[in-house]
Design a protein around this motif. Structure first.
Motif, PDB file in Angstrom:
ATOM      1  N   GLU A  22       0.864  -1.176   0.000  1.00 12.30           N
ATOM      2  CA  GLU A  22       0.000   0.000   0.000  1.00 12.30           C
ATOM      3  C   GLU A  22       0.902   1.228   0.000  1.00 12.30           C
ATOM      4  N   HIS A  58      -2.239   4.975 -13.625  1.00  9.11           N
ATOM      5  CA  HIS A  58      -3.466   4.241 -13.909  1.00  9.11           C
ATOM      6  C   HIS A  58      -3.262   2.764 -13.549  1.00  9.11           C
ATOM      7  N   LYS A  59      -4.335   2.068 -13.500  1.00  7.02           N
ATOM      8  CA  LYS A  59      -4.299   0.648 -13.132  1.00  7.02           C
ATOM      9  C   LYS A  59      -3.517  -0.152 -14.178  1.00  7.02           C
ATOM     10  N   ASP A  74      -2.821  -2.229  -8.743  1.00  5.83           N
ATOM     11  CA  ASP A  74      -4.067  -3.004  -8.766  1.00  5.83           C
ATOM     12  C   ASP A  74      -5.299  -2.111  -8.648  1.00  5.83           C
ATOM     13  N   SER A  75      -5.235  -1.096  -7.782  1.00  4.75           N
ATOM     14  CA  SER A  75      -6.411  -0.239  -7.595  1.00  4.75           C
ATOM     15  C   SER A  75      -6.007   1.031  -6.848  1.00  4.75           C
ATOM     16  N   PHE A  76      -6.898   2.015  -6.920  1.00  2.57           N
ATOM     17  CA  PHE A  76      -6.716   3.282  -6.217  1.00  2.57           C
ATOM     18  C   PHE A  76      -7.772   3.386  -5.122  1.00  2.57           C
ATOM     19  N   SER A  77      -7.397   3.981  -4.012  1.00  5.37           N
ATOM     20  CA  SER A  77      -8.353   4.203  -2.934  1.00  5.37           C
ATOM     21  C   SER A  77      -9.444   5.171  -3.396  1.00  5.37           C
ATOM     22  N   ILE A 100      -2.566   3.604  -2.775  1.00  8.96           N
ATOM     23  CA  ILE A 100      -2.629   2.805  -4.003  1.00  8.96           C
ATOM     24  C   ILE A 100      -2.217   1.382  -3.665  1.00  8.96           C
ATOM     25  N   ARG A 101      -3.013   0.422  -4.089  1.00  8.67           N
ATOM     26  CA  ARG A 101      -2.723  -0.989  -3.842  1.00  8.67           C
ATOM     27  C   ARG A 101      -1.863  -1.533  -4.976  1.00  8.67           C
TER      28      ARG A 101
END
Length: 353
Positions: free
Chosen positions: A261, A273-274, A295-298, A326-327
């Motif tokens: 994280e 971007h992802k 992988d993804s954004f909060s 950000i993951r």
């Protein structure tokens, strides 16, 4: 002699100029390399040291209270999904379960007896119906005799005594038919009552089965089983410990569940971007480099989810650059087992990927 000294001074100054130009040239080349590196590499990367290794920690909490009578694991041990980790004293729950099972057997036996009573009631109806049919046939025969003898009495062929005998038989047959019909109605009413009782017994049986299922759940809950495969951590119970429902007894770090994280500044995420590639370095192992992808954004900044978010509507307003979690999912690595939750890392995102 003076000419020689002047020649030496000129040579010395020439050498100093050459050294100066060499240094200046080296600095100029270094500057050009830095500019080139910035425009060709550095500006395509965003990095942060506000990043940490996380994991999907699974906390295990018992559903029942009791004393731990068996403990089959220890801290840091690897377990597989479905392994029994501990056993809680379940004698009370076993007794309740056995009692509920006995009640189910009792209600099942009552259903069997009730079924036999229904069959008996049906036989009573059939017997009463046969008696009604027989009484109707007998009444029909005697009614014909009664009418025939009545006419013979009017013609003076038979005596009144003979007619009265036939008449009494006819009246008796009518009474017998009435009794048979009453017995048939009684048998039907009894059968209806028996059928009504079946609904009550079935309801009791279903209730007993539900109680068995309820105690079965409690009995199964006495076994603390691993919901996932992973390593045990934060083991807080020992043999003989008293546990209560919803108390955390241990944690399991699922295998292959670690991720990073990274908290990037809001001014850094414009071109992120992802799916972009990320280079990750652990503070504990600076010589190792791990690869990952975004992988993804909060859905919000980290401050939004804090217990006491700042109120920017007050008069004392200071603008602070917010952090967006950000993951980052790590790719397979030969030494992935060295990555532990809680470790500090440096994450560098390749904006060109």
């Amino acid at each position: 002699m003076e000419a020689v000294l002047e020649s030496q001074d000129v040579d010395h100054l020439s050498r100093r100029k050459i050294v100066a130009w060499i240094i200046f040239g080296a600095l100029f080349v270094a500057l050009m390399l830095c500019v080139a590196y910035y425009f060709m590499v550095y500006r395509y990367y965003q990095s942060t040291d506000n990043a940490y290794v996380q994991a999907d920690v699974t906390w295990l909490m018992p559903k029942i209270s009791g004393e731990v009578i068996q403990l089959k694991v220890k801290d840091n041990q690897f377990v597989k999904q479905g392994d029994v980790l501990a056993l809680i004293d379940h004698r009370d729950y076993q007794a309740r379960y056995d009692q509920a099972r006995s009640m189910v057997d009792l209600k099942t036996a009552a259903i069997a007896i009730h079924t036999e009573n229904e069959k008996s009631a049906q036989f009573s109806i059939e017997e009463a119906l046969s008696n009604v049919n027989a009484a109707q046939a007998e009444l029909g025969r005697l009614e014909a005799d009664y009418l025939r003898y009545q006419q013979l009495l009017g013609d003076g062929v038979i005596t009144r005594q003979r007619f009265e005998t036939i008449e009494s038989q006819y009246v008796s047959a009518r009474a017998q038919l009435a009794r048979s019909q009453a017995m048939l109605n009684t048998a039907k009413a009894q059968y209806g009552s028996v059928q009504a009782g079946r609904a009550q017994i079935m309801a009791d049986l279903n209730n007993a089965k539900a109680t068995v299922n309820l105690y079965q759940v409690d009995l199964n809950a006495a076994k603390l089983m691993a919901p996932v495969s992973g390593n045990i951590g934060s083991l807080s119970i020992q043999l003989g410990s008293r546990v209560t429902p919803q108390s955390r007894v241990l944690a399991i770090i699922p295998e292959n569940s670690v991720f990073v994280e990274a908290n990037f500044k809001e001014t850094q995420i414009e071109k992120m971007h992802k799916g972009q590639k990320v280079q990750v370095k652990l503070d504990a192992y600076p010589n190792l480099t791990y690869r990952g992808i975004i992988d993804s954004f909060s859905p919000a900044s980290g401050a939004t989810f804090s217990m006491m978010p700042s109120d920017n509507a007050t008069g004392n307003f200071n603008k602070v650059v917010q952090r967006i979690p950000i993951r980052i999912v790590l790719e397979p690595h030969p030494q992935i087992e060295l990555v532990k939750p809680g470790m500090s890392v440096i994450a560098k995102v390749d904006l060109r990927s």
